[in-house]
Design a protein around this motif. Structure first.
Motif, PDB file in Angstrom:
ATOM      1  N   ASP A   1      -3.293  -6.104  -1.057  1.00 17.51           N
ATOM      2  CA  ASP A   1      -4.354  -5.229   0.423  1.00 17.51           C
ATOM      3  C   ASP A   1      -5.122  -4.874  -0.764  1.00 17.51           C
TER       4      ASP A   1
ATOM      5  N   PRO B   1       0.906  -1.316  -0.296  1.00 19.49           N
ATOM      6  CA  PRO B   1      -0.630  -0.416   0.278  1.00 19.49           C
ATOM      7  C   PRO B   1       1.107   1.838   0.023  1.00 19.49           C
TER       8      PRO B   1
ATOM      9  N   SER C   1      -6.443  -2.153  -1.741  1.00 21.72           N
ATOM     10  CA  SER C   1      -5.541  -0.406  -2.362  1.00 21.72           C
ATOM     11  C   SER C   1      -5.169  -0.224  -3.137  1.00 21.72           C
ATOM     12  N   THR C   2      -5.558   0.728  -4.304  1.00 20.69           N
ATOM     13  CA  THR C   2      -4.856   1.838  -5.107  1.00 20.69           C
ATOM     14  C   THR C   2      -3.191   2.552  -4.981  1.00 20.69           C
TER      15      THR C   2
ATOM     16  N   SER D   1      -3.715  -1.431  -8.244  1.00 18.19           N
ATOM     17  CA  SER D   1      -3.735  -2.133  -6.966  1.00 18.19           C
ATOM     18  C   SER D   1      -2.277  -2.583  -6.410  1.00 18.19           C
TER      19      SER D   1
END
Length: 252
Positions: free
Chosen positions: A210, A173, A212-213, A207
């Motif tokens: 996890d 992330p 998330s972006t 991505s």
């Protein structure tokens, strides 16, 4: 039209030991990170790789590393900054000789493996790499991870820092690469990888593991030459990008 570079790590065979399918990779990429003998490669491999790159119209870059043949350059080496700077400069000089004999020059520098990941955060080793590139002359660009300490130091030293994304690697992330010791570090599905790279080229996001972006500012995409099936993956990624209207061209 969107333009992006595709690069791959090549010239990583050594003696009778063979790694990767460089000839196939050269049909898809625009830049070649040629091993300089410290993590892989030997004089004959370096020279032949440069000749093959020239024949394929691919730009040659120096893929410098810690002095770690046994570990394929994937182990941190607690060397002094002067030793590291000298080692990087030595590798650049060796590959430059081979490149010139093949009718080209090295046009950029990309650290390999543990060195690449270390200088994301390691102030001293990042500065040593930058110092070596400055000492070599010509103000060659450095191909590095976005947001890395080395990228900032390169730009402060008047060098061009070129940010890259990895097609076949998982991201945390925080925008760093997932450790190869962890699940999700390497991606193997060409369709998934191609879709990710089209998204990256179009809106600058990926991505993370996890879900998330992560926003990635990248001028180049790396497909690892030592990953099983890498040549086919590189071909599919390039074809997918071109179908999406993205032009593949070296950043130098």
């Amino acid at each position: 039209m969107t333009v992006i570079d595709m690069n791959s790590d090549v010239g990583e065979s050594f003696g009778n030991w063979s790694m990767g399918d460089d000839a196939a990779i050269f049909r898809s990429v625009s830049s070649a990170n040629v091993a300089c003998g410290f993590h892989a490669g030997d004089p004959g491999v370096m020279a032949q790789t440069c000749r093959d790159a020239v024949a394929a119209g691919v730009t040659v870059g120096a893929h410098v590393a810690y002095r770690d043949l046994a570990g394929f350059g994937r182990r941190f080496m607690d060397c002094s900054p002067q030793e590291l700077a000298d080692d990087v400069l030595y590798q650049m000089g060796a590959l430059q000789a081979m490149a010139r004999s093949a009718g080209t020059e090295i046009k950029y520098v990309k650290p390999h493996g543990a060195l690449y990941n270390t200088i994301v955060h390691h102030e001293v080793h990042a500065q040593a790499v930058v110092d070596a590139v400055k000492a070599f002359g010509g103000d060659l660009p450095l191909l590095l991870l976005p947001g890395s300490v080395a990228l900032r130091k390169a730009e402060r030293a008047g060098l061009r820092g070129v940010a890259e994304a990895f097609a076949d690697r998982g991201y945390t992330p925080e925008g760093t690469l997932v450790s190869r010791r962890e699940e999700g570090a390497v991606l193997h599905d060409p369709a998934e990888v191609t879709e990710r790279m089209i998204r990256l080229a179009e809106d600058g996001t990926l991505s993370a593991v996890d879900g998330s972006t992560v926003r990635i500012r990248a001028e180049s995409i790396c497909v690892h030459g030592d990953t099983p099936g890498s040549a086919a993956m590189a071909a599919e990624v390039r074809a997918g990008l071109e179908r999406a209207g993205v032009q593949i061209r070296s950043f130098v």
